[in-house]
Design an enzyme around this catalytic site. Structure first.
Site, PDB file in Angstrom:
ATOM      1  N   GLY A   8       0.828  -1.202   0.000  1.00  0.00           N
ATOM      2  CA  GLY A   8       0.000   0.000   0.000  1.00  0.00           C
ATOM      3  C   GLY A   8       0.860   1.248   0.000  1.00  0.00           C
ATOM      4  N   SER A  10       1.693   3.567  -2.417  1.00  0.00           N
ATOM      5  CA  SER A  10       1.633   4.634  -3.413  1.00  0.00           C
ATOM      6  C   SER A  10       1.162   5.969  -2.860  1.00  0.00           C
ATOM      7  CB  SER A  10       0.717   4.220  -4.577  1.00  0.00           C
ATOM      8  OG  SER A  10      -0.608   3.998  -4.125  1.00  0.00           O
ATOM      9  N   VAL A  55      -2.748  -7.371  -2.662  1.00  0.00           N
ATOM     10  CA  VAL A  55      -2.251  -8.183  -1.543  1.00  0.00           C
ATOM     11  C   VAL A  55      -3.218  -9.281  -1.129  1.00  0.00           C
ATOM     12  CG1 VAL A  55      -0.762  -6.353  -0.631  1.00  0.00           C
ATOM     13  CG2 VAL A  55      -3.128  -6.559   0.198  1.00  0.00           C
ATOM     14  N   TYR A 142     -14.299  -2.393   9.557  1.00  0.00           N
ATOM     15  CA  TYR A 142     -12.945  -1.839   9.613  1.00  0.00           C
ATOM     16  C   TYR A 142     -12.329  -2.084  10.988  1.00  0.00           C
ATOM     17  CZ  TYR A 142      -9.173   1.628   9.329  1.00  0.00           C
ATOM     18  OH  TYR A 142      -7.949   2.262   9.337  1.00  0.00           O
ATOM     19  N   THR A 145     -11.336  -5.731  11.387  1.00  0.00           N
ATOM     20  CA  THR A 145     -10.103  -6.117  10.691  1.00  0.00           C
ATOM     21  C   THR A 145      -8.879  -5.572  11.407  1.00  0.00           C
ATOM     22  OG1 THR A 145     -10.130  -4.185   9.182  1.00  0.00           O
ATOM     23  CG2 THR A 145     -11.255  -6.191   8.446  1.00  0.00           C
ATOM     24  N   LYS A 146      -8.975  -4.353  11.899  1.00  0.00           N
ATOM     25  CA  LYS A 146      -7.814  -3.750  12.553  1.00  0.00           C
ATOM     26  C   LYS A 146      -7.558  -4.374  13.926  1.00  0.00           C
ATOM     27  CE  LYS A 146      -6.562  -1.095   9.209  1.00  0.00           C
ATOM     28  NZ  LYS A 146      -5.281  -1.345   8.509  1.00  0.00           N
TER      29      LYS A 146
END
Length: 232
Positions: A8, A10, A55, A142, A145-146
């Site tokens: 990630g 960019s 990914v 979110y 997942t974190k």
């Protein structure tokens, strides 16, 4: 000189980490998925090598690592965010955010593993969120997942420590990246006012913590909050 791979990479936190590791003289690669122009620009600016890879795809990650070879430092930063009531979230969105934010780390760490074990050394830094620590309304997926990222970090630190591999985590707070683009300015101002240091964070604030953990030889299994004191 270490070989560093940032996922990630960019924009935002990832791009800041790429810049910081390049400035420190490392050989740096970064993965991106869609933003070719941004990735090419960052590569020209820093001298890092950009590789297009999703990914969440084991095959894509393995192909990327075949280009990179053995890495010394792996920064698992790739992630997406989705907001809204959990009851209104399509199953496909739920699956996608877990595929990127959690399975992405699984794929990347496994791809790096043979190199780590051959050298009996390595450093992994994962990127979670303060919402992975305390949860956020309307960001259940979110936050979940974190939270999983934090649990993975701690478990992998125990699993890989005897092999000389350290695994740590940063948990950013309100960081002024593209993820904040759709947040009402008044809300951002309220968040700033609630932060003890009196400001919201920048990508380089997080990149600084990532670089520290990547090189801190007697630290593993830790979660470093980069949130200005918002979550203590």
């Amino acid at each position: 000189m270490s070989t560093v791979l940032v996922t990630g990479g960019s924009r935002g936190i990832g791009a800041a980490a790429v810049r910081r590791f390049c400035k420190s003289g490392h050989r740096v690669f970064f993965l991106y998925e869609k933003e070719t122009e941004l990735a090419d620009s960052l590569a020209r600016e820093t001298g890092a090598t950009a590789i297009c890879a999703d990914v969440s795809s084991k095959a894509a990650v393995e192909a990327a690592f075949a280009q990179v070879g053995s890495v010394d430092i792996l920064v698992c930063n790739a992630g997406i965010s989705m907001t809204g009531l959990m009851s209104m979230m399509p199953e496909s969105d739920w699956d996608r955010i877990f595929d990127v934010n959690v399975k992405g780390i699984y794929n990347c760490v496994n791809a790096a593993m043979s190199g780590f074990l051959a050298k009996q050394a390595g450093s992994v830094v994962t990127v979670s969120s303060m919402w992975g620590q305390v949860g956020a309304s309307c960001e259940t997926a979110y936050s979940a997942t974190k939270g999983a990222v934090i649990a993975m970090t701690k478990a992998l630190a125990k699993e890989l420590g005897p092999s000389g591999v350290r695994v740590n985590c940063v948990a950013p707070g309100v960081i002024m990246t593209d993820m904040c683009a759709n947040i009402d300015p008044e809300v951002l101002e309220d968040l700033r006012n609630e932060t003890p240091v009196g400001r919201n964070g920048t990508p380089d604030d997080v990149a600084e913590a990532i670089e520290f953990l990547a090189n801190a030889r007697f630290i593993t299994g830790q979660v470093l909050g980069v949130n200005g004191g918002y979550v203590i």
